[in-house]
Design an enzyme around this catalytic site. Structure first.
Site, PDB file in Angstrom:
ATOM      1  N   ASP A 194      36.249  35.083  36.895  1.00 53.99           N
ATOM      2  CA  ASP A 194      36.331  34.367  38.164  1.00 53.99           C
ATOM      3  C   ASP A 194      35.225  33.307  38.169  1.00 53.99           C
ATOM      4  O   ASP A 194      34.288  33.366  37.362  1.00 53.99           O
ATOM      5  CB  ASP A 194      36.144  35.363  39.307  1.00 53.99           C
ATOM      6  CG  ASP A 194      36.102  34.695  40.665  1.00 53.99           C
ATOM      7  OD1 ASP A 194      36.991  33.872  40.946  1.00 53.99           O
ATOM      8  OD2 ASP A 194      35.149  34.978  41.424  1.00 53.99           O
TER       9      ASP A 194
ATOM     10  N   ASP B 118      33.646  31.282  41.474  1.00 56.82           N
ATOM     11  CA  ASP B 118      32.697  31.357  42.592  1.00 56.82           C
ATOM     12  C   ASP B 118      32.216  32.782  42.804  1.00 56.82           C
ATOM     13  O   ASP B 118      33.005  33.699  43.018  1.00 56.82           O
ATOM     14  CB  ASP B 118      33.352  30.820  43.869  1.00 56.82           C
ATOM     15  CG  ASP B 118      33.810  29.380  43.717  1.00 56.82           C
ATOM     16  OD1 ASP B 118      33.042  28.583  43.165  1.00 56.82           O
ATOM     17  OD2 ASP B 118      34.942  29.065  44.126  1.00 56.82           O
TER      18      ASP B 118
END
Length: 436
Positions: free
Chosen positions: A270, A272
């Protein structure tokens, strides 16, 4: 398809390793660099090879002969004076069809047949093999065209058409780690066009032609130059440091394992809260900041048997808070910052969609129930298709339950939820995976 290998380099930067042989004949792991290339070509059915030789060229001829000992057919073009990186091509009448061009000082193990298929599908004048590396700041970089999703619910489309060429001396700010690997497929149509338009940069040696500056770069504007992205093993042997690093990789079997004929393994990340500090919906490049330890963690992936691939939801596109151009700048900064620490990602996939409506300035065309927004597995599945990834041997890491659910939906081997407040959380998780 015919193959031309430029094997006349002196290798002044690597002379401390071996100075009395041509650079392509320097042995690594027990055999010359050039032999690795020829073995790779033969495995792909490419056996019609011309070696362009010059400096100490007789050493190359004596070793390879007509190529029969290596299962190929080898002819030679001898430069009696330096012709630059492309001058010989214009003195070889046998190049009447598209041909593969290699620099003879690169250790590689790639699926050339995938590259040839890409070139033919794009009907390119030239297809350039590109890849990320750990030193993009001193490499030539290519900028390619990326288009918004072409259909409702689709992901962004990279046409792979080259828009810009940045030499290492050119001024840069933020950039994608898209390094020219020194491997091309060239159409004779491009050579004919160069013949008609070429103005020698060196009037005293008009037959000296530079591949990058005279043949490729001037014709980007035609829209017929394309970049073929690959995570396969391609290492420039220009310095002693890179030589010894490659020697270690060969002993580990890393070059062969990275060939896309073989199933790959990936660690999906991922963005953020996993790679960069989470600051709400990130919309400005100046707000992007790597989390401590992330560059080292991704470097650990780069040194392992796994690919590093980013999969990130970016609903601010659909909300109208961020443009595709803004997001491109953010991802360029991410790759630039990682590159300064010797790390890189092999791919970036993002979902611009969102199902909720009612935002000021929202973009209705991206308001949909897509298959790529996590917790759905679409981005991981697309990456698996692009990079021949075995998802059952891969991992998903993120800071949200949606990341874990996406990894599970894609049937990854395992998914990890990390604590963004824990120092070096990603690094610890990466080491755990690699040490399994």
């Amino acid at each position: 398809m015919k193959v031309v290998i430029m094997a006349g380099g002196k290798g002044t930067r690597i002379a401390s390793i071996k100075s009395n042989v041509p650079k392509p004949m320097i042995k690594i792991g027990g055999k010359p660099i050039l032999e690795y290339q020829i073995d790779n070509l033969r495995r792909c059915g490419l056996t019609d090879i011309t070696l362009v030789i010059g400096y100490l060229g007789d050493i190359i001829k004596d070793y390879f002969g007509d190529g029969s000992r290596f299962g190929v057919s080898i002819s030679y073009f001898m430069e009696d004076h330096p012709l630059g990186t492309a001058g010989a091509l214009f003195q070889m009448p046998q190049l009447t069809d598209d041909f593969l061009l290699l620099c003879g000082d690169i250790i590689l193990d790639v699926d050339f047949n995938r590259f040839i298929q890409f070139h033919q599908e794009h009907q390119a004048w030239a297809s350039l093999m590109v890849h990320p590396n750990g030193h993009p700041f001193d490499s030539s970089l290519l900028v390619t065209e990326v288009l918004p999703p072409q259909e409702k619910g689709g992901m962004p489309v990279e046409t792979q058409r080259v828009l810009q060429w940045m030499n290492k001396e050119d001024e840069r700010t933020f950039y994608h780690n898209c390094v020219n690997a020194g491997i091309e497929i060239i159409s004779p149509e491009l050579l004919d066009t160069v013949r008609q338009n070429h103005v020698p940069r060196h009037p005293e040696t008009p037959d000296k032609i530079d591949l990058d500056r005279d043949v490729l770069k001037p014709y980007i504007a035609t829209g017929k130059i394309f970049a073929y992205h690959t995570p396969e093993y391609i290492k420039d042997m220009g310095t002693p440091e890179r030589f010894y690093e490659t020697e270690k990789d060969i002993l580990k079997g890393k070059p062969a394992a990275r060939n896309l004929r073989n199933w790959q393994k990936a660690i999906f990340l991922d963005r953020d809260g996993t790679i960069n500090f989470k600051k709400g919906f990130l919309t400005k490049v100046e707000d992007f900041e790597l989390i401590e330890g992330v560059a080292e963690a991704i470097h650990q992936i780069n040194q392992s048997e796994y690919l590093a691939i980013v999969v990130t939801n970016q609903p601010q596109i659909a909300r109208g808070d961020c443009s595709f151009e803004d997001l491109e700048q953010i991802h360029k900064k991410m790759e630039t910052d990682l590159g300064l620490h010797g790390a890189f990602v092999d791919g970036i996939y993002y979902c611009p969609h969102h199902t909720d409506k009612g935002f000021a300035g929202e973009r209705i065309e991206y308001k949909c129930n897509c298959n790529c927004r996590k917790p759905k597995p679409g981005m991981l599945q697309q990456a698996a298709k692009d990079f021949h990834i075995d998802l059952s041997q891969s991992y998903m890491i993120g800071d949200s339950k949606h990341d874990v659910e996406a990894g599970n939906a894609a049937r990854c081997k395992s998914s990890y939820l990390i604590n963004t407040n824990e120092p070096n959380g990603l690094l610890k998780t990466i080491k755990q995976i690699i040490d399994e």
